[in-house]
Design a protein around this motif. Sequence first.
Motif, mmCIF file in Angstrom:
data_model
loop_
_atom_site.group_PDB
_atom_site.id
_atom_site.type_symbol
_atom_site.label_atom_id
_atom_site.label_comp_id
_atom_site.label_asym_id
_atom_site.label_seq_id
_atom_site.Cartn_x
_atom_site.Cartn_y
_atom_site.Cartn_z
ATOM 1 N N PHE A 59 -10.571 -16.241 58.289
ATOM 2 C CA PHE A 59 -9.350 -15.616 57.788
ATOM 3 C C PHE A 59 -8.757 -16.466 56.657
ATOM 4 O O PHE A 59 -8.648 -17.686 56.773
ATOM 5 N N PRO A 60 -8.355 -15.834 55.542
ATOM 6 C CA PRO A 60 -7.958 -16.574 54.331
ATOM 7 C C PRO A 60 -6.512 -17.077 54.311
ATOM 8 O O PRO A 60 -5.709 -16.722 53.443
ATOM 9 N N TRP A 61 -6.176 -17.959 55.249
ATOM 10 C CA TRP A 61 -4.814 -18.499 55.315
ATOM 11 C C TRP A 61 -4.440 -19.238 54.027
ATOM 12 O O TRP A 61 -3.354 -19.034 53.481
ATOM 13 N N THR A 62 -5.325 -20.096 53.548
ATOM 14 C CA THR A 62 -5.022 -20.884 52.348
ATOM 15 C C THR A 62 -4.904 -19.984 51.123
ATOM 16 O O THR A 62 -4.009 -20.175 50.291
ATOM 17 N N THR A 63 -5.767 -19.007 51.010
ATOM 18 C CA THR A 63 -5.704 -18.062 49.888
ATOM 19 C C THR A 63 -4.375 -17.315 49.901
ATOM 20 O O THR A 63 -3.746 -17.121 48.859
ATOM 21 N N ALA A 64 -3.936 -16.917 51.085
ATOM 22 C CA ALA A 64 -2.648 -16.218 51.200
ATOM 23 C C ALA A 64 -1.503 -17.117 50.748
ATOM 24 O O ALA A 64 -0.606 -16.681 50.019
ATOM 25 N N PHE A 65 -1.524 -18.381 51.174
ATOM 26 C CA PHE A 65 -0.466 -19.307 50.772
ATOM 27 C C PHE A 65 -0.464 -19.509 49.258
ATOM 28 O O PHE A 65 0.596 -19.464 48.619
ATOM 29 N N LYS A 66 -1.625 -19.718 48.682
ATOM 30 C CA LYS A 66 -1.708 -19.906 47.228
ATOM 31 C C LYS A 66 -1.190 -18.677 46.487
ATOM 32 O O LYS A 66 -0.468 -18.801 45.491
ATOM 33 N N ALA A 67 -1.552 -17.495 46.961
ATOM 34 C CA ALA A 67 -1.081 -16.261 46.321
ATOM 35 C C ALA A 67 0.436 -16.141 46.420
ATOM 36 O O ALA A 67 1.115 -15.773 45.452
ATOM 37 N N ALA A 68 0.986 -16.481 47.575
ATOM 38 C CA ALA A 68 2.436 -16.382 47.771
ATOM 39 C C ALA A 68 3.179 -17.366 46.879
ATOM 40 O O ALA A 68 4.204 -17.023 46.281
ATOM 41 N N THR A 69 2.678 -18.589 46.789
ATOM 42 C CA THR A 69 3.374 -19.577 45.961
ATOM 43 C C THR A 69 3.263 -19.230 44.483
ATOM 44 O O THR A 69 4.206 -19.464 43.727
ATOM 45 N N ARG A 70 2.135 -18.659 44.087
ATOM 46 C CA ARG A 70 2.011 -18.194 42.684
ATOM 47 C C ARG A 70 3.034 -17.102 42.407
ATOM 48 O O ARG A 70 3.722 -17.123 41.392
ATOM 49 N N LEU A 71 3.135 -16.135 43.309
ATOM 50 C CA LEU A 71 4.108 -15.058 43.128
ATOM 51 C C LEU A 71 5.533 -15.593 43.114
ATOM 52 O O LEU A 71 6.360 -15.162 42.307
ATOM 53 N N ALA A 72 5.825 -16.519 44.009
ATOM 54 C CA ALA A 72 7.176 -17.084 44.073
ATOM 55 C C ALA A 72 7.508 -17.849 42.805
ATOM 56 O O ALA A 72 8.654 -17.831 42.343
ATOM 57 N N GLY A 73 6.518 -18.487 42.220
ATOM 58 C CA GLY A 73 6.732 -19.209 40.971
ATOM 59 C C GLY A 73 6.956 -18.285 39.799
ATOM 60 O O GLY A 73 7.711 -18.585 38.872
#
Length: 191
Positions: free
Chosen positions: A167-181
Amino acid sequence: MTRGHLQIVVCAAGPAADVTQLVTTATRHSWTTAVTATPSALDFIDAEAIERLSGHPVRSTYRSSPGTRQSLPAADALIIAPATYNSVNKIALGIADNYAMTTVAELIGRQVPTVLVPFVNAALAARAPFQRAVAGLRDERVRVLLGPDDGWEPHPPGSGSSRQKAFPWTTAFKAATRLAGEAPAGSTDRS
């Protein structure tokens, strides 16, 4: 100093047992976290371990536990993972029949940067309601991690347990932080 607050919503699917991976990753990157679980997801998670890691009680109902703070920090990003077939369809339709779904509906409505990671088998993913739900959520600027470009595909029916560890937990976090930025919560310019 924290970089932001990540609200996590877990649904009742096998990978929910590993949500501590996401909490730990976020914490390592100076994000605070809080986890909300659908009522059925409570059977999949270790709420005490999550509470120790995040510093916040796992919430699944409208009432918080006695003696705990009523409100959480404002969310800078939202990750819904794992998202079940049922939850993806509910979210797209705006059905808020429990605390977790109400939280998701409100945060998406507030335009909080949102990432959703479905955990569904290929038979369910092939259904027209699911495909419409994914398209509708993407139209609402929800980042749905699903498909060859994301490296995350529906699994064959009956093989979910073998896909849980991937399951892509790290990918999800990276995507969320990119969006938040790109678009901090509360920003009116979403272009």
